[in-house]
Write an enzyme that holds these catalytic residues in place. Structure first.
Site, PDB file in Angstrom:
ATOM      1  N   TYR A 142       0.857  -1.187   0.000  1.00  0.00           N
ATOM      2  CA  TYR A 142       0.000   0.000   0.000  1.00  0.00           C
ATOM      3  C   TYR A 142       0.887   1.228   0.000  1.00  0.00           C
ATOM      4  CZ  TYR A 142      -3.418   3.482   1.616  1.00  0.00           C
ATOM      5  OH  TYR A 142      -4.220   4.596   1.749  1.00  0.00           O
ATOM      6  N   ASP A 237       9.256   2.995  -0.139  1.00  0.00           N
ATOM      7  CA  ASP A 237       8.188   3.607   0.643  1.00  0.00           C
ATOM      8  C   ASP A 237       8.405   3.190   2.098  1.00  0.00           C
ATOM      9  OD1 ASP A 237       5.955   4.411   1.955  1.00  0.00           O
ATOM     10  OD2 ASP A 237       4.515   3.582   0.524  1.00  0.00           O
ATOM     11  N   LYS A 265       4.044   8.975   9.039  1.00  0.00           N
ATOM     12  CA  LYS A 265       3.856   8.343  10.350  1.00  0.00           C
ATOM     13  C   LYS A 265       4.843   8.862  11.426  1.00  0.00           C
ATOM     14  CE  LYS A 265       1.017   4.898   8.367  1.00  0.00           C
ATOM     15  NZ  LYS A 265       1.012   3.989   7.246  1.00  0.00           N
TER      16      LYS A 265
HETATM   17  C1  PLP Z   1       0.373   4.557   5.867  1.00  0.00           C
HETATM   18  C2  PLP Z   1       1.112   4.346   4.629  1.00  0.00           C
HETATM   19  C3  PLP Z   1       0.987   5.220   3.533  1.00  0.00           C
HETATM   20  C4  PLP Z   1      -0.027   6.329   3.480  1.00  0.00           C
HETATM   21  O1  PLP Z   1       0.190   7.305   4.451  1.00  0.00           O
HETATM   22  P1  PLP Z   1      -1.041   8.271   4.842  1.00  0.00           P
HETATM   23  O2  PLP Z   1      -0.428   9.235   5.789  1.00  0.00           O
HETATM   24  O3  PLP Z   1      -2.089   7.397   5.437  1.00  0.00           O
HETATM   25  O4  PLP Z   1      -1.500   8.916   3.596  1.00  0.00           O
HETATM   26  C5  PLP Z   1       1.802   5.019   2.438  1.00  0.00           C
HETATM   27  N1  PLP Z   1       2.689   4.013   2.413  1.00  0.00           N
HETATM   28  C6  PLP Z   1       2.837   3.150   3.434  1.00  0.00           C
HETATM   29  C7  PLP Z   1       3.858   2.066   3.350  1.00  0.00           C
HETATM   30  C8  PLP Z   1       2.038   3.277   4.567  1.00  0.00           C
HETATM   31  O5  PLP Z   1       2.154   2.386   5.560  1.00  0.00           O
END
Ligand code: PLP
Length: 427
Positions: A142, A237, A265
């Site tokens: 994701y 990511d 995060k």
């Molecule tokens: C949480 C997450 C996102 C998205 O971040 P948001 O702040 O919710 O938009 C993208 N990539 C990874 C790997 C994530 O865990």
């Protein structure tokens, strides 16, 4: 405060599904969400007067636990200066300095407001840099909800059994190639055939949005090797893994240098932040130093910067990650033993303070494996754990996060609950 049921009923009339992010609704486990009144350390307190030992950590940011006194103090101090200026401030420079010093591959960084914005912007930048359109991602990873990344996107989409998403034009989705995670062969073949058309390869270096899936040996190395060969931009990511698995992120743990890295995060210490950074040559293409446009009214806002700076400085205390690793290993061993004692087969996988508990006998190496999990059994488990005062994510495709606020007693209480709940699941 009204109780959770009343609040949820009201919310459903005002907000689609009653929530501002889908998985929170607990639909797939056939439960109603708890409305949270406050958090403290590793505990959440709900509107119904109950308390929980928490393993969601606001979906990743709360590595120091909720309401950390020093983080709150710092936010409060900076709050007195105002909430937003829309002009540069010293705190942005400080956070940029901490991140670029901590993550070797990141020479320059741009702050945004969410992980979604970070990945979306990094993809645009990679396309601008390579003058190519195609991207490669991996099933079950994701990367936020930007159009071209909502293909086989794990997590929330998987939990709700939504294949892609209506509203994403076919033309956008057709620029995204999604391959099985950990499938070195499939990746190599695709790069040999189409490498010169690939703008970016984006990956969660440790996947945390289909439950926890570790990269197999040589997987990340092959991504690096072939993206270098074809001139494609390798994007890690690390929105979830950054400052979670190590101060230098998953890339320091596995010794791989990506071209761009996305954060979110933890770097916001619980306030809305994202960031993307990497090689100077690529980052210099972003406006105003280059032509690739990306902007944000609230980007780099002082409150979020302050929370991030304080959080990251606390993570730099000696042995922080070592202590968290010891607790996490104890948690992992405890859960494995509990499952054996309950005679209930599950597959447990962990890297640092991220842990996956799959309701399957299969060793999970990719999204197809993860989907063999018994979701009905998981739903029973979720509800039983919640009744026992343990709060985990309401989805089989999410990980459990530990924080420095979890004490051995909290973990032992949890392990005991895991054994009791597994014993009582009916299949
Ligand atoms: C949480 C997450 C996102 C998205 O971040 P948001 O702040 O919710 O938009 C993208 N990539 C990874 C790997 C994530 O865990």
């Amino acid at each position: 405060m009204e109780n959770s049921i009343n609040l949820f009923n009201k919310a459903k009339k005002l907000i689609p599904g009653g929530v501002n992010s889908p998985v929170r609704a607990c639909k797939s486990v056939e439960a109603d969400p708890l409305f949270i009144e406050k958090g403290k350390g590793c505990r959440l307190f709900d509107a119904d007067g109950a308390q929980y030992i928490d393993y969601v950590g606001s979906w990743g940011p709360m590595i120091l636990g909720y309401n950390h006194p020093q983080v709150i103090e710092e936010i409060t101090k900076v709050l007195q200066r105002g909430t937003s200026f829309g002009a540069p401030c010293d705190l942005e420079v400080m956070l940029a300095e901490i991140i670029t010093n901590g993550v070797a591959s990141v020479a320059k960084i741009r702050m945004v407001n969410s992980g979604t914005e970070a990945t979306m912007s990094a993809i645009r930048l990679a396309r601008g840099y390579t003058k190519r359109d195609l991207i490669i991602k991996f099933d079950g990873c994701y990367h936020g909800h930007a159009d071209s990344l909502l293909v086989e996107a794990g997590s929330g989409v998987a939990t709700l059994s939504i294949p892609g998403s209506p509203g994403v034009p076919q033309a956008f989705a057709s620029h995204t190639i999604s391959l099985p995670y950990n499938d070195i062969e499939a990746f190599r073949d695709t790069m040999i055939k189409k490498g010169d058309k690939i703008a970016a390869v984006i990956v969660e270096p440790v996947a945390g949005n289909m439950g926890l899936v570790k990269p197999v040996p040589d997987f990340l190395e092959t991504l690096r090797e072939y993206s270098l060969k074809t001139g494609s931009v390798l994007i890690f990511d690390e929105v979830m893994t950054g400052f979670r698995l190590a101060f230098g992120g998953a890339q320091s743990l596995y010794g791989i240098t990506p071209d761009l890295t996305c954060f979110g995060k933890i770097i916001g210490g619980g306030l809305p932040v994202g960031a993307y950074g990497g090689k100077e040559e690529i980052m210099n293409l972003i406006a105003p130093s280059g032509p690739v446009y990306q902007a944000g009214t609230l980007s780099g806002n002082p409150l979020a910067m302050a929370a991030g700076i304080k959080t990251l400085s606390l993570l730099q205390e000696p042995d922080f990650y070592q202590k968290l690793e010891e607790k996490s290993a104890h948690f992992e061993n405890g859960i494995k033993t509990a499952a054996q004692k309950a005679d209930f087969p599950i597959f447990v996988s962990r890297v640092g303070s991220m842990l996956g508990m799959f309701f399957t006998k299969k060793e999970v190496q990719n999204f197809a494996d993860a989907k063999t999990a018994d979701l009905k059994a998981f739903a029973q488990f979720y509800k039983k754990m919640r009744d026992k005062g343990i709060y985990i994510a309401p989805s089989q495709f999410e990980v459990l996060f530990l924080s420095s606020a979890h004490q051995k007693e909290d973990i032992d209480t949890t392990i005991k609950a895991v054994q009791e709940c597994l014993t009582r699941i009916k299949i």
